[in-house]
Scaffold this motif. Structure first.
Motif, PDB file in Angstrom:
ATOM      1  N   THR B 245      61.317  34.205  87.097  1.00  0.00           N
ATOM      2  CA  THR B 245      61.520  32.943  86.822  1.00  0.00           C
ATOM      3  C   THR B 245      61.152  32.017  88.020  1.00  0.00           C
ATOM      4  O   THR B 245      60.405  30.956  87.758  1.00  0.00           O
ATOM      5  CB  THR B 245      63.049  32.662  86.258  1.00  0.00           C
ATOM      6  OG1 THR B 245      63.477  33.678  85.428  1.00  0.00           O
ATOM      7  CG2 THR B 245      63.013  31.106  85.459  1.00  0.00           C
ATOM      8  N   GLY B 246      61.305  32.609  89.350  1.00  0.00           N
ATOM      9  CA  GLY B 246      60.804  31.875  90.277  1.00  0.00           C
ATOM     10  C   GLY B 246      59.241  31.498  90.663  1.00  0.00           C
ATOM     11  O   GLY B 246      59.234  30.621  90.960  1.00  0.00           O
ATOM     12  N   THR B 248      57.464  30.801  88.157  1.00  0.00           N
ATOM     13  CA  THR B 248      57.144  29.539  87.208  1.00  0.00           C
ATOM     14  C   THR B 248      57.618  28.397  88.204  1.00  0.00           C
ATOM     15  O   THR B 248      56.864  27.373  88.247  1.00  0.00           O
ATOM     16  CB  THR B 248      57.958  29.378  86.054  1.00  0.00           C
ATOM     17  OG1 THR B 248      57.819  30.869  85.472  1.00  0.00           O
ATOM     18  CG2 THR B 248      57.309  28.468  85.060  1.00  0.00           C
ATOM     19  N   VAL B 249      58.752  28.427  88.613  1.00  0.00           N
ATOM     20  CA  VAL B 249      59.257  27.192  89.508  1.00  0.00           C
ATOM     21  C   VAL B 249      58.322  26.970  90.506  1.00  0.00           C
ATOM     22  O   VAL B 249      57.847  26.042  91.124  1.00  0.00           O
ATOM     23  CB  VAL B 249      60.727  27.597  89.891  1.00  0.00           C
ATOM     24  CG1 VAL B 249      61.465  26.508  90.890  1.00  0.00           C
ATOM     25  CG2 VAL B 249      61.599  28.030  88.615  1.00  0.00           C
ATOM     26  N   LEU B 251      55.133  27.846  90.844  1.00  0.00           N
ATOM     27  CA  LEU B 251      53.919  27.189  90.475  1.00  0.00           C
ATOM     28  C   LEU B 251      54.086  25.717  90.347  1.00  0.00           C
ATOM     29  O   LEU B 251      53.104  24.828  90.537  1.00  0.00           O
ATOM     30  CB  LEU B 251      53.422  27.864  89.168  1.00  0.00           C
ATOM     31  CG  LEU B 251      52.483  29.086  89.141  1.00  0.00           C
ATOM     32  CD1 LEU B 251      52.159  29.496  87.900  1.00  0.00           C
ATOM     33  CD2 LEU B 251      51.393  28.968  89.914  1.00  0.00           C
TER      34      LEU B 251
END
Lengths: 304, 318
Positions: B245-246, B248-249, B251
């Protein structure tokens, strides 16, 4: 119930509450207490360093940075709160109703939410701004749109858990309709955790607004907004440091205060309901094989 | 087995990417705003506007435009940038390494800082380490990456002069790439490290009480062996989820950070595209972001099998 009892010795709760209260007071009464016009230009004094008369110095147009930071708090807090209320209300309704409905509708909502959450939050807001233009109301819409899927996913989890509880099953057996079950049983149960998340996510909303304004896609000059001020500060960083420093600090302190307040609220709200929410969240979040219950969702969620 | 799983996952990603494309396309095309006017200005004559629309296929029915775009996307033809007058795919390809450098460097920093500190916090629970780590994690969650980047620029570039402020990025050697990416990556990486730290700590605390760790301890194994070989490996499973998930964050973070540090990258292309309503560029960049996210999720799924041999690919987790 006194405040002391409410905070139960939580120092971080007191700090969060204090910071948030201070910000709200600044936003409501600040413009009255700092009567300097935030848009009043004095080009001759551009880039003046901090002084007693101008504690945060003057910007590129000789405008008072302190007055602009105070006035900017209105914009940030307003957009932050309103976007969370809009996105939160709509998202909670969609998430909870979809979980109650089940079947194809629910599958569609889950799929759509997964897709919306699969790319960076900021991009969702950027798409809305590109589509609608960057008027103030559209900025609110853009930030709300970014918050919406988060609430859909968050509200859906506990609703799924509550749907299976005995009291809801009994109500269904007694012939209660979906609307009655939703308003009488589901909504009161999920409202606590949703409001805690809402408090935590005001910080994200403020960050998205600041990012949009920084990129020139949010609140437009000359309206003082922290993101726009930060951008102007970065552009003139070679001449002055404080122009970027003060709006940056304002954003940080705000999000820090809201995070502490949200953490405290989470502890205060009925632990049973929160554990239901968290458990259901974990079920929904374990998309990957072997994934443990996603107890980190809140932290991740706060980062957007 | 592995190949079949990869193929199945790649096929499963196709509908996701299709819906992403549909969403962006509809978002950009249905709502008001004319790229012809945005690019040629209000002063452009009706004929100039008409020519521009015809040249870029904007005068065709929406469905035809969408179909053409989809057809092109399958063959990696993302159309031509209205503003740069070059194929979008080529431009994106030349900017992609900068963004990938930044995103991976950020995530790596987050992992390199987050996991050891999380482990330290767990094995020294309630100590000064634990308290300091908790405070750092709270800071990481509260400080937006772009605010931190401004502080870092002020201190390390403007103040101490250790890093370049803004300007040309030298990509010729790995060392100069690392040097150039360090400060922007630190801005995002610090924020990334916070949830990784918290999850590692919580996960380690869970695992340290498990019977097999107690057994390993009672066998008299050295502490480092118990912690790193027995406990950490299992504790890493939820950490991998967080790290995915990190990405995506990270990016999302690169968009603003690229602007602040004046680094070339997809974020700059996106914002430039937005300013000139360069539909093809916006669509292309967002599509590439989505492809990266899909690929990262796939990689993390494969990582699970390495971290936890009980996880078998293609089967539901038990």
């Amino acid at each position: 119930m006194g405040l002391t009892h409410l905070f139960r010795g939580s120092r971080s709760g007191v700090v969060g509450f204090g910071l948030t209260a201070m910000l709200l007071l600044a936003a409501v009464f600040g413009p009255a207490l700092v009567p300097t016009d935030p848009n009043l230009q004095s080009i001759a004094n551009a880039y003046a360093p901090p002084s007693w008369a101008h504690p945060f110095g003057l910007d590129i147009y000789g405008r008072d940075t302190f007055a602009r930071v105070i006035h900017g708090s209105r914009v940030s807090l307003f957009i932050g709160f309103v976007a969370v209320v809009f996105g939160g209300t709509l998202g909670t309704l969609i998430g909870a109703l979809s979980a109650l409905e089940g079947g194809r509708v629910d599958r569609f909502v889950v799929r759509a939410t997964d897709i919306l959450l699969s790319f960076p939050t900021l991009i969702l807001s950027v798409i809305v701004i590109v589509a609608l233009g960057n008027r103030f109301t559209n900025v609110v819409a853009a930030v709300s749109a970014a918050m919406l899927p988060k609430f859909v996913r968050y509200a859906r989890g506990p609703t799924l858990a509550i749907r299976e509880q005995d009291f809801v099953q009994s109500a269904t057996a007694l012939g209660a309709g979906k609307a009655r079950i939703f308003f009488r049983h589901v909504l009161p149960s999920i409202l606590g955790p949703v409001m805690v998340m809402a408090a935590l996510w005001v910080g994200i909303a403020i960050r998205i607004e600041a990012s949009l304004s920084f990129l020139g896609l949010g609140v437009q000059p000359p309206t003082p907004a922290w993101g726009t001020m930060l951008k102007e500060g970065v552009e003139s960083m070679l001449f002055t440091a404080w122009l970027a420093l003060f709006p940056g600090l304002a954003i940080m302190v705000t999000i820090f205060g809201l995070n502490l307040l949200g953490d405290w609220l989470r502890d205060v709200v009925d632990p049973y309901v929160m554990s239901l929410a968290r458990r259901a969240e974990g079920e929904g979040a374990a998309e990957a094989p072997g994934a443990a219950p996603a107890f980190s969702r809140e932290e991740l969620a706060r980062m957007g | 087995m592995m190949l079949a799983y990869l193929l199945r996952r790649a096929l499963a990603a196709v509908p996701t990417l299709f819906w992403v494309l549909t969403l962006i396309f509809l978002g950009l095309h249905i709502l008001p705003g004319d790229p012809a006017i945005a690019l040629l200005g209000d002063q452009a004559s009706e004929e100039q506007l008409r020519n521009f629309r015809a040249l870029n296929g904007l005068d065709q029915p929406l469905l035809t435009q969408f179909w053409n775009y989809l057809k092109g996307a399958v063959f990696l033809d993302l159309g031509k940038s209205y503003q740069l007058e070059q194929p979008v795919a080529g431009v994106i390809l030349s900017f992609l390494p900068y963004t990938l450098d930044l995103a991976f460097a950020s995530l790596s920093l987050g992992i390199l800082v987050g996991i050891p500190l999380g482990v330290m916090m767990a094995i020294r629970r309630d100590s000064a380490w634990d308290f300091a780590g908790g405070a750092a994690a709270l800071g990481g969650i509260s400080i937006p990456d772009f605010c931190l980047s401004v502080l870092l620029l002020l201190v390390f570039s403007m103040g101490l002069g250790w890093f370049p402020t803004v300007g040309q990025i030298d990509m010729s050697s790995p060392l100069s790439r690392l040097y150039n990416v360090f400060l922007p990556a630190l801005s995002i990486g610090f924020v990334q490290s916070a949830p990784i730290m918290r999850v590692t700590r919580a996960s380690m605390l869970d695992v340290m009480n498990a019977p097999y760790v107690q057994t390993a301890r009672s066998k008299g194994l050295p502490a480092w062996r118990v912690i790193f070989l027995h406990a950490l490996r299992n504790a890493l499973i939820p950490v991998a989820t967080v790290a995915a998930t990190g990405m995506t964050v990270a990016l999302g973070g690169t968009i603003v950070i690229e602007i602040i540090f004046n680094r070339p990258g997809l974020g700059k292309l996106l914002i430039g595209g937005v300013a000139s309503r360069d539909y093809n560029m916006i669509q292309g960049v967002i599509l590439v972001y989505s492809v990266i996210v899909v690929l990262v999720n796939l990689t993390v799924d494969l990582l699970y099998t390495f971290i936890d041999p009980r996880v078998s690919l293609g089967k539901e987790a038990s």
